[in-house]
Design a protein around this motif. Sequence first.
Motif, short mmCIF file in Angstrom:
data_model
loop_
_atom_site.label_atom_id
_atom_site.label_comp_id
_atom_site.label_asym_id
_atom_site.label_seq_id
_atom_site.Cartn_x
_atom_site.Cartn_y
_atom_site.Cartn_z
N GLY A 1 42.04 29.48 34.63
CA GLY A 1 43.00 30.15 35.52
C GLY A 1 42.39 31.36 36.20
N LYS A 2 42.50 31.39 37.52
CA LYS A 2 42.00 32.53 38.30
C LYS A 2 43.20 33.33 38.80
CE LYS A 2 39.47 33.70 42.54
NZ LYS A 2 40.59 34.34 43.26
N THR A 3 43.32 34.58 38.36
CA THR A 3 44.44 35.41 38.81
C THR A 3 44.35 35.62 40.32
OG1 THR A 3 43.20 37.45 38.37
CG2 THR A 3 44.62 36.62 36.61
N GLU A 4 45.47 35.49 40.97
CA GLU A 4 45.47 35.56 42.43
C GLU A 4 46.82 36.04 42.94
OE1 GLU A 4 43.53 35.19 46.11
OE2 GLU A 4 42.69 34.73 44.13
N LEU B 1 40.43 32.47 31.31
CA LEU B 1 41.04 33.17 32.44
C LEU B 1 39.99 34.07 33.08
CD1 LEU B 1 44.35 34.36 30.72
CD2 LEU B 1 44.04 32.28 32.08
N PHE B 2 40.06 34.23 34.40
CA PHE B 2 39.15 35.17 35.05
C PHE B 2 39.78 35.73 36.30
CE2 PHE B 2 38.21 31.58 37.73
CZ PHE B 2 37.68 32.10 38.91
N SER B 3 39.21 36.79 36.79
CA SER B 3 39.70 37.44 38.00
C SER B 3 38.51 38.00 38.76
CB SER B 3 40.66 38.58 37.64
OG SER B 3 41.18 39.19 38.80
N THR B 4 38.60 38.00 40.08
CA THR B 4 37.54 38.60 40.88
C THR B 4 37.84 40.08 41.09
OG1 THR B 4 38.69 37.87 42.88
CG2 THR B 4 36.93 36.46 42.06
N THR B 5 37.00 40.75 41.83
CA THR B 5 37.18 42.18 42.02
C THR B 5 38.41 42.48 42.87
OG1 THR B 5 36.04 44.22 42.66
CG2 THR B 5 35.80 42.32 44.12
N GLY B 6 38.84 43.72 42.85
CA GLY B 6 40.02 44.12 43.61
C GLY B 6 40.14 45.64 43.58
N PRO B 7 41.32 46.17 43.95
CA PRO B 7 41.54 47.61 43.89
C PRO B 7 41.40 48.12 42.45
CG PRO B 7 43.27 46.51 45.16
CD PRO B 7 42.48 45.44 44.49
N GLN B 8 41.12 49.39 42.30
CA GLN B 8 40.94 49.97 40.97
C GLN B 8 42.15 49.74 40.07
OE1 GLN B 8 38.27 51.32 39.40
NE2 GLN B 8 37.16 50.56 41.20
N ALA B 9 43.34 49.80 40.65
CA ALA B 9 44.56 49.59 39.86
C ALA B 9 44.58 48.18 39.28
CB ALA B 9 45.79 49.82 40.73
N ALA B 10 44.15 47.21 40.08
CA ALA B 10 44.12 45.82 39.61
C ALA B 10 43.06 45.63 38.53
CB ALA B 10 43.85 44.89 40.78
N ILE B 11 41.91 46.27 38.70
CA ILE B 11 40.84 46.18 37.71
C ILE B 11 41.30 46.78 36.38
CG2 ILE B 11 38.53 46.98 37.10
CD1 ILE B 11 37.83 46.81 40.08
N ARG B 12 41.97 47.93 36.43
CA ARG B 12 42.49 48.55 35.21
C ARG B 12 43.50 47.64 34.53
NH1 ARG B 12 42.52 53.23 38.54
NH2 ARG B 12 44.76 52.96 38.92
N GLN B 13 44.30 46.97 35.35
CA GLN B 13 45.31 46.05 34.82
C GLN B 13 44.67 44.90 34.06
OE1 GLN B 13 48.82 45.31 33.88
NE2 GLN B 13 48.94 46.44 35.79
N ARG B 14 43.61 44.32 34.65
CA ARG B 14 42.92 43.20 33.99
C ARG B 14 42.26 43.67 32.69
NH1 ARG B 14 44.92 41.45 38.10
NH2 ARG B 14 46.63 41.42 36.62
N LEU B 15 41.61 44.81 32.73
CA LEU B 15 40.94 45.32 31.53
C LEU B 15 41.94 45.59 30.42
CD1 LEU B 15 38.38 47.81 33.17
CD2 LEU B 15 37.89 45.56 32.21
N ALA B 16 43.12 46.08 30.79
CA ALA B 16 44.16 46.37 29.80
C ALA B 16 44.67 45.10 29.14
CB ALA B 16 45.31 47.12 30.45
N HIS B 17 44.52 43.97 29.84
CA HIS B 17 45.00 42.70 29.29
C HIS B 17 43.88 41.87 28.65
CE1 HIS B 17 48.59 43.57 31.80
NE2 HIS B 17 49.20 42.92 30.84
N GLY B 18 42.77 42.54 28.35
CA GLY B 18 41.73 41.87 27.59
C GLY B 18 40.60 41.25 28.39
N TYR B 19 40.62 41.40 29.71
CA TYR B 19 39.52 40.88 30.51
C TYR B 19 38.28 41.75 30.29
CZ TYR B 19 42.78 37.93 33.16
OH TYR B 19 43.71 36.98 33.53
#
Length: 202
Positions: free
Chosen positions: A49-52, A84-102
């Motif tokens: 799954g790619k977050t989008e 699950l994975f996600s590509t780069t994005g705004p800092q807020a989105a990156i913090r969100q992914r890291l907080a959820h274990g990415y």
Amino acid sequence: WQWLNLPGGEATIFLIEAKNKITGKTKVIGHHGLMRLRFCQNRKIYSVGKTENTMVDRNFRSSIIYPRYESKFKKQYEPSYHALFSTTGPQAAIRQRLAHGYIEIGEWMMLFLSSFSGFLGSIRDIFSKTDREYKIEIAKMNESITEKINFTNFWNQTKSFYPFTAMRENRDMFWRFIKNPYKKYFICILKEFKTNKIKGYL
């Protein structure tokens, strides 16, 4: 277009709604989605799954705690994916992914070329430094591209050399590049002069 006919199967989409206390009507104020892609390692295929397209209406960002919603969503969809994975994005989105274990790996690099001719020149410069027994064929990525290269056949010949990575069969490449209504793509195919055998593409 990206959400339609995904090679990996049906996408996962969650909506956040707000209800008007006076009228009782609901309004969509947020969205969190995952595209179901196909990855493989050797012969085994995985559902990834790619977050989008995760977003919240700016008028409601201060009135809801979005991370709680994503945590709830993730508990529901995580068991249906191998990874699950996600590509780069705004800092807020990156913090969100890291907080959820990415886990943040690698670096995101963007290259800009002044023109298509400049791109072709760069490609030729790269391959001019390799063995002279190779040639480059450039073609448009359209419905007839399989007359020049069968991505499925080439992928089956080369996938054992790659680690866990996205599938590159015909249906994956068509969905990613040809079905895109907003951009036009070209492909550079590397071939042997003598045999005309495909050795790679970009």
